[in-house]
Design a protein around this motif. Sequence first.
Motif, mmCIF file in Angstrom:
data_model
loop_
_atom_site.group_PDB
_atom_site.id
_atom_site.type_symbol
_atom_site.label_atom_id
_atom_site.label_comp_id
_atom_site.label_asym_id
_atom_site.label_seq_id
_atom_site.Cartn_x
_atom_site.Cartn_y
_atom_site.Cartn_z
ATOM 1 N N TRP A 76 49.123 -29.745 57.958
ATOM 2 C CA TRP A 76 48.745 -28.434 58.494
ATOM 3 C C TRP A 76 49.795 -27.909 59.478
ATOM 4 C CZ3 TRP A 76 48.270 -28.410 63.790
ATOM 5 C CH2 TRP A 76 48.181 -29.672 64.402
ATOM 6 N N ARG A 77 50.671 -28.803 59.970
ATOM 7 C CA ARG A 77 51.645 -28.360 60.976
ATOM 8 C C ARG A 77 52.738 -27.519 60.325
ATOM 9 N NH1 ARG A 77 51.173 -31.462 65.747
ATOM 10 N NH2 ARG A 77 49.774 -33.229 65.432
ATOM 11 N N PRO A 78 53.234 -26.511 61.058
ATOM 12 C CA PRO A 78 54.261 -25.648 60.481
ATOM 13 C C PRO A 78 55.478 -26.458 60.050
ATOM 14 C CG PRO A 78 53.628 -24.884 62.684
ATOM 15 C CD PRO A 78 52.889 -26.153 62.438
ATOM 16 N N GLY A 79 55.957 -26.183 58.848
ATOM 17 C CA GLY A 79 57.216 -26.797 58.404
ATOM 18 C C GLY A 79 57.072 -28.155 57.749
ATOM 19 N N VAL A 80 55.900 -28.808 57.882
ATOM 20 C CA VAL A 80 55.792 -30.189 57.399
ATOM 21 C C VAL A 80 55.858 -30.258 55.867
ATOM 22 C CG1 VAL A 80 54.264 -32.199 57.224
ATOM 23 C CG2 VAL A 80 54.674 -31.132 59.446
ATOM 24 N N VAL A 81 55.132 -29.375 55.182
ATOM 25 C CA VAL A 81 55.101 -29.450 53.715
ATOM 26 C C VAL A 81 56.475 -29.161 53.103
ATOM 27 C CG1 VAL A 81 54.144 -28.409 51.625
ATOM 28 C CG2 VAL A 81 52.613 -29.160 53.454
ATOM 29 N N PRO A 82 57.153 -28.055 53.499
ATOM 30 C CA PRO A 82 58.502 -27.837 52.945
ATOM 31 C C PRO A 82 59.453 -28.987 53.278
ATOM 32 C CG PRO A 82 57.794 -25.923 54.249
ATOM 33 C CD PRO A 82 56.703 -26.942 54.333
ATOM 34 N N TRP A 83 59.352 -29.528 54.513
ATOM 35 C CA TRP A 83 60.216 -30.651 54.880
ATOM 36 C C TRP A 83 59.953 -31.847 53.958
ATOM 37 C CZ3 TRP A 83 58.427 -35.449 56.337
ATOM 38 C CH2 TRP A 83 59.427 -36.378 56.616
ATOM 39 N N ALA A 84 58.657 -32.139 53.715
ATOM 40 C CA ALA A 84 58.298 -33.310 52.909
ATOM 41 C C ALA A 84 58.803 -33.155 51.474
ATOM 42 C CB ALA A 84 56.788 -33.509 52.932
ATOM 43 N N LEU A 85 58.677 -31.947 50.924
ATOM 44 C CA LEU A 85 59.151 -31.727 49.547
ATOM 45 C C LEU A 85 60.663 -31.938 49.487
ATOM 46 C CD1 LEU A 85 57.027 -28.594 48.572
ATOM 47 C CD2 LEU A 85 56.733 -30.963 47.784
ATOM 48 N N HIS A 86 61.355 -31.426 50.496
ATOM 49 C CA HIS A 86 62.803 -31.611 50.543
ATOM 50 C C HIS A 86 63.150 -33.095 50.676
ATOM 51 C CE1 HIS A 86 66.627 -32.220 52.587
ATOM 52 N NE2 HIS A 86 67.045 -31.323 51.742
ATOM 53 N N ALA A 87 62.409 -33.791 51.546
ATOM 54 C CA ALA A 87 62.691 -35.216 51.781
ATOM 55 C C ALA A 87 62.531 -36.009 50.486
ATOM 56 C CB ALA A 87 61.770 -35.752 52.875
ATOM 57 N N ILE A 88 61.489 -35.685 49.735
ATOM 58 C CA ILE A 88 61.244 -36.414 48.484
ATOM 59 C C ILE A 88 62.352 -36.116 47.463
ATOM 60 C CG2 ILE A 88 59.673 -36.557 46.494
ATOM 61 C CD1 ILE A 88 57.375 -36.206 48.623
ATOM 62 N N ARG A 89 62.720 -34.833 47.367
ATOM 63 C CA ARG A 89 63.794 -34.452 46.426
ATOM 64 C C ARG A 89 65.126 -35.107 46.776
ATOM 65 N NH1 ARG A 89 61.845 -29.123 46.457
ATOM 66 N NH2 ARG A 89 63.297 -28.605 48.118
ATOM 67 N N SER A 90 65.337 -35.357 48.079
ATOM 68 C CA SER A 90 66.628 -35.894 48.539
ATOM 69 C C SER A 90 66.662 -37.417 48.537
ATOM 70 C CB SER A 90 66.926 -35.381 49.945
ATOM 71 O OG SER A 90 66.878 -33.990 49.983
ATOM 72 N N GLY A 91 65.579 -38.041 48.089
ATOM 73 C CA GLY A 91 65.569 -39.502 48.028
ATOM 74 C C GLY A 91 64.969 -40.140 49.270
ATOM 75 N N GLY A 92 64.151 -39.370 49.990
ATOM 76 C CA GLY A 92 63.539 -39.907 51.210
ATOM 77 C C GLY A 92 62.588 -41.060 50.957
#
Length: 248
Positions: free
Chosen positions: A114-130
């Motif tokens: 629910w926190r601002p920015g968390v969902v887009p960050w998580a999607l990026h992290a997963i795509r980048s091999g996080g």
Amino acid sequence: MRAEVQQVADGTYLVHGSNTNWVILTDGDAVTLVDTGYPGDRELLLDSLTQVAGSPEAVTAVLITHAHNDHLGSAEHLRTAYGTPVLLHEAEVPHARREFLHQVTVGDVLKNGWRPGVVPWALHAIRSGGTTHVPVTAPEAFPKPGPLDLPGRPVPVHTPGHTDGHVAFHLPEAGVLISGDALVSGHATSRIEGPQLLPDMFHRERARAVASLDVLAELDGELMLPGHGPAHRGPVREAALLAKERAL
Ligand SMILES: [Zn+2]
Ligand SMILES: [Zn+2]
């Protein structure tokens, strides 16, 4: 893919990968690399090394602030492709081998969705091999306390909390602090700009991370190069104390 390499001081280069930073220190033709970005940042990483040093082979050693995927991403690649040693604090060596993983979990991220920015960050992290498995098979501990005999002569400073074996790297003569994730200047999931701790979900032990800010506040320097966010100019001491104030 061309990396944006920013010279921030004599022989000191900051590179912004996708959401994470690394630092290149030069001494003549020799190079020390601090952190390696996400696995998905490899092309950018190799390009940045080619820009600064002519080739990734010029790297004398890879230093890792801590073994999260967004810092460790290409360490094993450099080790196996070029024989470059990968060095960390002794408490972080088993983490780099992935004998355990102290990293934010998908569950933690969902709870914070629910926190601002968390969902887009998580999607990026997963795509980048996080969340991929990127162990270093033969990581090494720093050989002795004090400055490392490497380009830039960085001094590891144990700053536990974000992970158990997290270190910052201090360059006392240049007045530079490479602060890793112990002290950052911004993050995709934070609304604050400037010196701060990462949001709570990212720390193994937040209270220890807060206490480590006192360690950083003892260091002389006028330039902070964090693991996330832009370079921060101004006394390192003030940056650490401001982050502490914001954390309390
Ligand atoms: Zn981290
Ligand atoms: Zn990080």
